[in-house]
Scaffold this motif. Structure first.
Motif: not given
Length: 204
Positions: A137-140, A153-157, A197-198
């Motif tokens: 998730t760090q790159h998100i 960002p954690e969820l998107l990761g 989408g995101l």
């Protein structure tokens, strides 16, 4: 009188055991793994592995911890190797993930497709797994901070990880059909749709 083993000697031999165990676990699964076969694979007595690991669950935990740490090394290096451009960082992380999976399919399988009880019995495994998960998730975070993606960002990761793991697993299982439905085409279309989408959804 036998030579006393140094801490380095012990660690080196544990690494040899883990190397052999990785191959056996990947080929035969947990149920097909035996400590006797492990001993035979590296040419030692049947009881020798028990001097270093309690049982096969213990060595499985050590093997998986080592794999998670190797994965984290690769991901962290990729993230740090690129400039501050968040898209470049995300691309580098994705390529590093794919490269690790394809170069280390046995370790990849043991990391993400094997479960062990998370009851505190294997603290080093917990530490290594947490470290590896952080790299997913760090790159998100920079993408969200720049407004290039919207959401937690954690969820998107985890969303991107789920997508990438799915297509990587299909490739490793030889379930994709090139050229039209090969790995690169499926991956690119999947991430194009996710990113569009995101990037365009209403920020919550």
């Amino acid at each position: 009188m036998p030579r006393a083993l140094s801490a380095t000697d012990v660690e080196d031999f544990r690494d040899r055991l883990c190397d052999a165990a990785t191959k056996i676990f990947a080929e035969k699964g947990l149920s097909g793994f035996t400590m006797r076969e492990l001993a035979s694979a590296i040419g030692v007595s049947a009881m020798t592995p028990y001097r270093y690991f309690k049982d096969k669950e213990d060595i499985l935990a050590a093997v998986r911890a080592r794999a998670f740490d190797s994965f984290a090394d690769v991901m962290e290096a990729a993230f740090a190797s690129v400039s501050t451009d968040p898209i470049a960082k995300a691309n580098a992380a994705g390529e590093a993930y794919i490269r690790f999976a394809f170069e280390n399919p046995q370790s990849y399988h043991l990391m993400f497709e094997v479960n062990q009880a998370e009851d505190g019995a294997y603290p080093d495994l917990t530490r290594a797994a947490d470290r590896a998960k952080a790299t997913l998730t760090q790159h998100i975070h920079p993408l969200v901070e720049r407004g290039l993606l919207h959401g937690d960002p954690e969820l998107l990761g985890y969303v991107f990880w789920a997508a990438l793991h799915g297509v990587v697993s299909l490739k490793l299982a030889d379930k994709l059909e090139p050229p039209k439905y090969g790995f690169e085409n499926v991956r690119d279309e999947l991430f194009r749709a996710l990113t569009f989408g995101l990037a365009n959804q209403t920020s919550q």
